[in-house]
Scaffold this active site. Structure first.
Site, mmCIF file in Angstrom:
data_model
loop_
_atom_site.group_PDB
_atom_site.id
_atom_site.type_symbol
_atom_site.label_atom_id
_atom_site.label_comp_id
_atom_site.label_asym_id
_atom_site.label_seq_id
_atom_site.Cartn_x
_atom_site.Cartn_y
_atom_site.Cartn_z
ATOM 1 N N SER A 1 -3.166 -5.162 8.179
ATOM 2 C CA SER A 1 -3.034 -4.348 9.085
ATOM 3 C C SER A 1 -2.167 -4.956 10.615
ATOM 4 O O SER A 1 -2.803 -6.262 10.499
ATOM 5 C CB SER A 1 -4.589 -3.178 9.660
ATOM 6 O OG SER A 1 -4.594 -2.491 8.895
ATOM 7 N N GLU B 1 -14.361 -5.837 2.991
ATOM 8 C CA GLU B 1 -13.803 -5.765 4.478
ATOM 9 C C GLU B 1 -14.369 -5.769 5.268
ATOM 10 O O GLU B 1 -15.344 -5.742 5.760
ATOM 11 C CB GLU B 1 -13.111 -4.343 4.822
ATOM 12 C CG GLU B 1 -12.141 -3.788 5.866
ATOM 13 C CD GLU B 1 -11.378 -2.890 5.636
ATOM 14 O OE1 GLU B 1 -10.397 -2.849 4.772
ATOM 15 O OE2 GLU B 1 -10.918 -1.800 6.464
ATOM 16 N N LYS C 1 -8.050 2.340 -3.309
ATOM 17 C CA LYS C 1 -8.411 1.916 -1.483
ATOM 18 C C LYS C 1 -8.984 3.467 -0.720
ATOM 19 O O LYS C 1 -8.743 4.404 -0.966
ATOM 20 C CB LYS C 1 -6.866 2.112 -0.704
ATOM 21 C CG LYS C 1 -7.128 1.397 0.462
ATOM 22 C CD LYS C 1 -7.768 0.131 1.180
ATOM 23 C CE LYS C 1 -7.522 0.367 2.501
ATOM 24 N NZ LYS C 1 -6.159 0.004 3.284
ATOM 25 N N GLU D 1 0.589 -1.299 -0.173
ATOM 26 C CA GLU D 1 -0.291 0.262 -0.283
ATOM 27 C C GLU D 1 0.619 1.637 -0.041
ATOM 28 O O GLU D 1 1.725 1.266 0.553
ATOM 29 C CB GLU D 1 -0.760 -0.135 1.214
ATOM 30 C CG GLU D 1 -2.152 1.498 1.009
ATOM 31 C CD GLU D 1 -3.203 0.663 2.187
ATOM 32 O OE1 GLU D 1 -4.417 0.411 1.836
ATOM 33 O OE2 GLU D 1 -2.792 1.043 3.452
ATOM 34 N N ASN E 1 -10.250 -6.759 8.778
ATOM 35 C CA ASN E 1 -9.145 -5.787 9.215
ATOM 36 C C ASN E 1 -8.999 -6.048 10.426
ATOM 37 O O ASN E 1 -9.498 -6.238 11.734
ATOM 38 C CB ASN E 1 -10.167 -4.508 9.052
ATOM 39 C CG ASN E 1 -9.426 -3.722 9.009
ATOM 40 O OD1 ASN E 1 -7.346 -3.836 9.445
ATOM 41 N ND2 ASN E 1 -9.276 -2.424 9.086
ATOM 42 N N LYS F 1 0.427 5.065 1.266
ATOM 43 C CA LYS F 1 -0.527 5.950 1.469
ATOM 44 C C LYS F 1 0.342 6.806 2.195
ATOM 45 O O LYS F 1 0.774 6.451 3.766
ATOM 46 C CB LYS F 1 -1.215 4.631 3.048
ATOM 47 C CG LYS F 1 -1.423 5.797 4.565
ATOM 48 C CD LYS F 1 -2.221 4.461 4.247
ATOM 49 C CE LYS F 1 -1.915 3.744 6.222
ATOM 50 N NZ LYS F 1 -3.013 2.759 6.714
#
Length: 261
Positions: free
Chosen positions: A220, A167, A118, A55, A188, A57
């Site tokens: 995560s 998710e 996302k 990712e 998640n 971010k």
């Protein structure tokens, strides 16, 4: 209001403004709308796949600035060179510092890699928008959507050739959200209502509750390769990791080093 409630309220305002600027029919005629999509599910289940969804971010509501000094082209190119099975690119500006321009540059830089848009999807308009941006996968967050909304958005995404990453955080969200319009189920490990929890316990708890036809992804709190090895034992094929790579000075190299262990 929880952080998630705040984000969703803001998102609905943003979508209303976007609709006023660009119509659905315009979206259908521009960008990558006619492009065939890559499959995240297929990428994850290939025998040689790393399973890593890497990712890009810049920041998050819980951590603040993570890395605002590196370009999306440099980072995502490094991820793909290191062996990422998929890229995840944030397009939420207010809370995560992402932009549509980020996604466009990631798409142009990595034409042959599946990319997840996302963002917090709350409206069919965003699904059409994602297709025009060149997304292969969209994220539907069970904590933010009703079962009817998930079905509507997931069905539209599938009709446009995209896949949906659903998710969830707990069994209640899982049980009310599944359908044949979902391709991949992501657990998640961080509770989006308060952005708490720093382990992968949620993935372990839900592993055998996710029906076999769905590809399983853990999201995560994955801090090391030993955790991936453990989660593979629970049937997970995908692993979404962002912060642990992005907080370094060279995220692509960080992924390379991660995969060496």
């Amino acid at each position: 209001m929880s952080i998630l409630d705040q984000i969703i309220a803001t998102k609905r305002e943003e979508v209303a403004a976007a609709k006023a600027r660009v119509s659905v029919s315009q979206l259908e005629k521009q960008g990558y709308f006619a492009r065939a999509c890559h499959s995240l599910a297929m990428s994850l289940v290939q025998p040689a796949s790393t399973g890593i969804i890497a990712e890009f971010k810049r920041k998050s509501p819980s951590k603040g600035i993570i890395n605002d000094s590196m370009g999306v082209d440099e980072v995502t190119r490094g991820y793909v060179a290191a062996g990422a099975a998929c890229l995840s690119v944030l397009t939420d500006t207010e809370y995560f510092g992402g932009t549509y321009a980020d996604f466009d540059l990631a798409r142009r830089t990595n034409p042959n890699t599946p990319i997840l848009r996302k963002d917090f999807m709350v409206d069919e308009y965003q699904i059409v928008e994602a297709k025009s941006m060149g997304a292969d996968v969209v994220l539907l967050i069970a904590a933010a959507l009703s079962p009817a909304e998930i079905k509507t958005l997931g069905t539209l995404a599938r009709s446009l050739g995209m896949e949906t990453l659903l998710e969830v955080h707990d069994q209640e969200e899982l049980d009310r959200s599944l359908g044949d319009y979902i391709s991949v189920v992501g657990v998640n490990n961080r509770n989006l209502k308060n952005f708490s929890e720093q382990n992968v316990e949620a993935s372990k708890v839900l592993a055998d509750k996710i029906p076999a036809q769905f590809v399983k992804v853990s999201e995560s709190c994955i801090s090391g390769p030993e955790i991936i090895k453990e989660l593979k034992g629970y049937g997970y094929r995908g692993f979404l990791i962002g912060e642990s790579f992005m907080k370094t000075s060279n995220p692509g190299q960080a992924l390379t080093d991660f995969l060496k262990h």
